[in-house]
Write a protein that holds these residues in place. Structure first.
Motif, PDB file in Angstrom:
ATOM      1  N   GLY A 109       0.859  -1.371  -0.043  1.00  0.00           N
ATOM      2  CA  GLY A 109      -0.147  -0.179   0.008  1.00  0.00           C
ATOM      3  C   GLY A 109       0.797   1.236   0.104  1.00  0.00           C
ATOM      4  N   LYS A 110       2.097   1.237   0.054  1.00  0.00           N
ATOM      5  CA  LYS A 110       2.905   2.453  -0.257  1.00  0.00           C
ATOM      6  C   LYS A 110       3.180   2.850  -1.486  1.00  0.00           C
ATOM      7  CE  LYS A 110       5.521   0.835   3.882  1.00  0.00           C
ATOM      8  NZ  LYS A 110       4.504   1.499   4.718  1.00  0.00           N
ATOM      9  N   THR A 111       3.238   4.308  -1.571  1.00  0.00           N
ATOM     10  CA  THR A 111       3.532   5.013  -3.067  1.00  0.00           C
ATOM     11  C   THR A 111       5.100   4.977  -2.931  1.00  0.00           C
ATOM     12  OG1 THR A 111       1.616   6.046  -2.796  1.00  0.00           O
ATOM     13  CG2 THR A 111       3.235   6.911  -4.400  1.00  0.00           C
ATOM     14  N   VAL A 112       5.727   4.480  -3.923  1.00  0.00           N
ATOM     15  CA  VAL A 112       7.183   4.318  -4.231  1.00  0.00           C
ATOM     16  C   VAL A 112       7.551   5.269  -5.326  1.00  0.00           C
ATOM     17  CG1 VAL A 112       9.316   2.925  -4.581  1.00  0.00           C
ATOM     18  CG2 VAL A 112       7.178   2.267  -3.206  1.00  0.00           C
ATOM     19  N   LEU A 113       8.471   6.376  -5.354  1.00  0.00           N
ATOM     20  CA  LEU A 113       8.738   7.114  -6.594  1.00  0.00           C
ATOM     21  C   LEU A 113      10.495   7.002  -6.346  1.00  0.00           C
ATOM     22  CD1 LEU A 113       8.582   9.269  -8.427  1.00  0.00           C
ATOM     23  CD2 LEU A 113       8.418  10.932  -6.621  1.00  0.00           C
ATOM     24  N   THR A 114      11.130   6.364  -7.555  1.00  0.00           N
ATOM     25  CA  THR A 114      12.576   6.518  -7.398  1.00  0.00           C
ATOM     26  C   THR A 114      13.155   6.778  -8.772  1.00  0.00           C
ATOM     27  OG1 THR A 114      14.375   4.931  -7.149  1.00  0.00           O
ATOM     28  CG2 THR A 114      12.354   3.953  -8.112  1.00  0.00           C
ATOM     29  N   SER A 115      14.425   7.325  -8.471  1.00  0.00           N
ATOM     30  CA  SER A 115      15.021   7.642  -9.938  1.00  0.00           C
ATOM     31  C   SER A 115      16.056   6.656  -9.859  1.00  0.00           C
ATOM     32  CB  SER A 115      15.889   9.044  -9.810  1.00  0.00           C
ATOM     33  OG  SER A 115      16.776   8.816  -8.338  1.00  0.00           O
ATOM     34  N   VAL A 116      16.229   6.216 -11.387  1.00  0.00           N
ATOM     35  CA  VAL A 116      17.223   5.168 -11.464  1.00  0.00           C
ATOM     36  C   VAL A 116      18.028   5.656 -12.846  1.00  0.00           C
ATOM     37  CG1 VAL A 116      17.580   2.697 -12.081  1.00  0.00           C
ATOM     38  CG2 VAL A 116      15.358   3.552 -10.744  1.00  0.00           C
ATOM     39  N   HIS A 117      19.405   5.392 -12.794  1.00  0.00           N
ATOM     40  CA  HIS A 117      20.137   5.726 -13.796  1.00  0.00           C
ATOM     41  C   HIS A 117      20.237   4.632 -14.834  1.00  0.00           C
ATOM     42  CE1 HIS A 117      23.381   7.850 -15.830  1.00  0.00           C
ATOM     43  NE2 HIS A 117      24.214   6.737 -15.851  1.00  0.00           N
ATOM     44  N   GLN A 118      20.460   3.610 -14.958  1.00  0.00           N
ATOM     45  CA  GLN A 118      20.568   2.468 -15.743  1.00  0.00           C
ATOM     46  C   GLN A 118      20.130   1.147 -15.415  1.00  0.00           C
ATOM     47  OE1 GLN A 118      24.213   2.930 -17.819  1.00  0.00           O
ATOM     48  NE2 GLN A 118      23.447   1.890 -19.710  1.00  0.00           N
ATOM     49  N   PRO A 119      18.809   1.002 -15.310  1.00  0.00           N
ATOM     50  CA  PRO A 119      18.262  -0.409 -14.536  1.00  0.00           C
ATOM     51  C   PRO A 119      18.415  -1.479 -15.764  1.00  0.00           C
ATOM     52  CG  PRO A 119      16.631   1.000 -15.532  1.00  0.00           C
ATOM     53  CD  PRO A 119      17.709   1.716 -15.617  1.00  0.00           C
TER      54      PRO A 119
END
Length: 653
Positions: free
Chosen positions: A248-258
């Motif tokens: 139920g959590k809202t997750v926001l992430t930056s990723v350089h090169q997944p």
């Protein structure tokens, strides 16, 4: 209880469950500009030297964008998007594209000046209740290297969870987070850093996430959590984030090169290039969108790699595109987004917030539980000043004992004491010149040593301090007092050892009272010199620059301390009266020789004039009263620390 139409509980309801209030985050037309200093502006270099701790919160990589004619840099330009509970929104883009700045903006951590746009949580503006339910994990793992994983999280729990919660329940909360993030195997291993071996990079990143999970946040924002990790470690980390989102959590992430399998776990993707949007939507629909606007890879490849190529202006995987074509590629992509996707995204953001159960397929584990452990993690975290002081003092003693009593530093002090003791072995009481040289050596050593070490204190802890203050873990005053009080017992042990060895080897005045007074003078001088270092470190906030200024300052104090030069030029004579070395030297002389009448009689200075008599007249007789020296040192002890505290207040969390 809050009214039914209030999406957030009141501050007066500490028992309200955080997970009862999932957060849907929407951001519309987010832009950010900063003013930059003109090249060659007067005083710019000096101002940066002394005020390096109060700059903007944007990352350095975000400052590489093009400067406007009005000396402004556009970091973000009209970014729009949304993320719901149960989802992971990944922000992709090359270095300098504005990822870190966007995350700081969405977490409410940017300066308002230069920021425009709207950020809504459940269709309302960001407020303190929302920010208290927001966990922010920075790109760098800002942790104390000598604490174990368990100690790190327990100290954090003791600070962030409410003071009304018993200590054993706070510890139980930390243990449950350790289990939830799979850190049991390394819980008794120190964190480590580049110089101290500790946990692995993936484990260190999970500890950073655990820091925020202690408060059971509804919104979790992470700045490049997979940076520096191998493909497998990155996959495990993102899998952990997905499991958190499913609760139920809202997750926001930056990723350089997944990697491709990491990319598949993202619910939606936002692609940035030079602060502008190239794509926002579901991750599995990105390739088809870019194919529809005329961009597709020449062979099957990782979608994330292809998106990053496009963000860099490279339209083919093999990179066969000239530099002059890159701006046109980026311009076409931005134009396509603005005409095709942007209206749809803005329209979606304008719609009402959908309910958690109806739209986002959240697992049943997201429902709040009524067990005791869930209650512990759902309080609005707060802590009393005394609790903050106690926990910070305990943590500081555990962390800094490794630096204070490391083998090299102890060897340095003991070796200096033994060498000086051998040089002045059982010196003659009537050999005034040699005795004064020894006393001045003590003043030099315990002036430079503690001030130089203390100059590194605040610059080295700045990252941890800013991060924890931004999370609301403690007040500045509790941190500062705990730091000052915690340093005293550790910083006074080595000078005590030094004086105990040197005093009797050198054969100074063989009286217990004289030894005690000498020790007290040196210990007082050490804490004053340490205050000087703390003051310089807090004002300059750069370890190398602060140590350089501390060295020059102590050099001036030593030269005007009254031993090397008796007739200081009038234009420099004022330095003597602010010199800590001068007052310590005067007090040490007073302990050994008093007003000089006894040694003057022994040398027969009334009948003849010798080299020793000259030192008696110039260095011992007719100087300032010891009470004056003590009073000045007390004022310096308080004054340096007061200025250091005021300097720390300017650092924006």
């Amino acid at each position: 209880m809050p009214p039914p139409n209030d999406p957030y509980p009141s501050h007066d309801s500490p028992f309200t469950s955080v997970s009862s209030f999932p957060i849907t985050l929407k951001f519309t037309d987010v832009s950010y500009r900063i003013k930059v200093e003109r090249h060659g502006a007067k005083g710019g270099r000096l101002r940066r030297m002394f005020w390096s701790g109060s700059g903007p919160t944007s990352s350095s990589s975000d400052l590489e964008n093009q400067t406007t004619p009005h000396d402004e840099r556009t970091i973000l330009s009209g970014i729009t998007g949304m993320v719901h509970p149960g989802e992971i929104l990944a922000v992709l883009g090359p270095s300098g594209s504005g990822k870190s700045t966007l995350l700081n903006a969405l977490a409410g951590r940017l300066q308002l000046q230069g920021f425009t746009g709207t950020v809504l949580a459940n269709n309302r503006k960001l407020s303190k209740p929302v920010l208290k339910r927001t966990g922010f994990v920075s790109q760098d793992d800002v942790l104390y290297p000598h604490l174990t994983v368990r100690e790190t999280l327990i100290f954090c729990a003791l600070l962030r969870l409410p003071g009304s919660l018993p200590k054993r329940d706070k510890i139980a909360t930390a243990e449950s987070v350790i289990a939830e993030l799979g850190l049991e195997k390394c819980e008794n291993t120190i964190i480590g850093n580049a110089f101290v071996r500790g946990v692995s990079g993936g484990e260190r990143k999970r500890v950073s996430i655990a820091h925020e999970m202690l408060i059971n946040p509804s919104l979790l924002i992470l700045d490049e959590p997979t940076s520096g990790l191998d493909s497998t470690a990155a996959f495990r980390l993102v899998s952990t984030l997905r499991s958190l989102a499913q609760k139920g959590k809202t997750v926001l992430t930056s990723v350089h090169q997944p990697s491709s399998r990491v990319y598949q776990m993202f619910s939606s993707v936002l692609v940035l290039s030079e602060g502008r949007s190239l794509y926002f939507g579901k991750g599995n629909e990105a390739m088809s969108y870019f194919e529809s606007v005329g961009f597709s890879p020449s062979f099957p490849m990782n979608p994330a790699d292809f998106l990053l190529d496009l963000a860099n202006g490279v339209c083919q995987h093999d990179g066969v595109v000239s530099e002059k074509d890159r701006p046109s590629v980026k311009q076409k992509l931005v134009s396509s987004y603005n005409s095709i996707l942007a209206p749809k995204v803005k329209a979606a953001c304008m719609e009402g917030t959908p309910t958690l159960a109806s739209s986002h397929n959240v697992s049943s584990s997201s429902c709040p539980k009524t067990n005791a452990n869930n209650k512990q993690r759902s309080f609005i975290f707060s802590s009393t000043w005394l609790n903050q002081f106690y926990v910070l003092l305990h943590r500081g003693l555990k962390e800094r004992r490794h630096d204070t009593f490391n083998a090299l530093r102890v060897f340095q002090v003991v070796a200096a004491a033994l060498l000086a003791g051998a040089m002045w072995w059982h010196s003659d009481y009537t050999d005034v010149q040699d005795r004064l040289g020894l006393l001045f050596f003590i003043s030099i050593f315990w002036g430079v040593f503690p001030s130089f070490n203390a100059a590194f204190a605040f610059p080295q802890e700045r990252a941890v301090f800013v991060k924890e203050r931004a999370s609301g873990m403690y007040t500045l005053s509790s941190y500062f007092v705990a730091r000052v009080v915690g340093d005293l017992p550790m910083e006074l042990i080595l000078p005590t050892l030094f004086i105990t060895i040197l005093y009797w080897m050198a054969g100074l005045k063989p009286e217990i009272l004289a030894f005690v007074f000498t020790l007290l003078v040196v210990l007082g001088y050490v804490v004053v010199s340490q205050g000087l270092g703390l003051f310089l470190g807090a004002v300059i906030m750069d370890a190398k620059q602060a140590s350089t200024v501390a060295t020059v300052t102590m050099l001036a104090f030593v030269l005007t301390g009254g031993f090397y030069v008796h007739r200081v030029p009038p234009c420099l004579a004022w330095i003597k009266y602010i010199s800590t070395t001068f007052y310590c030297y005067r007090l040490l002389i007073d302990v050994q020789y008093g007003e000089g009448r006894g040694i003057s009689s022994l040398l027969g200075c009334e009948r003849r004039s010798t080299a020793g008599c000259k030192f008696v007249r110039d260095d011992i007789q007719g100087q300032i009263h010891p009470a004056t020296s003590v009073a000045v040192l007390v004022l310096m002890f308080l004054g340096y620390r007061l200025v250091a505290y005021l300097a720390l207040r300017r650092i924006k969390a």
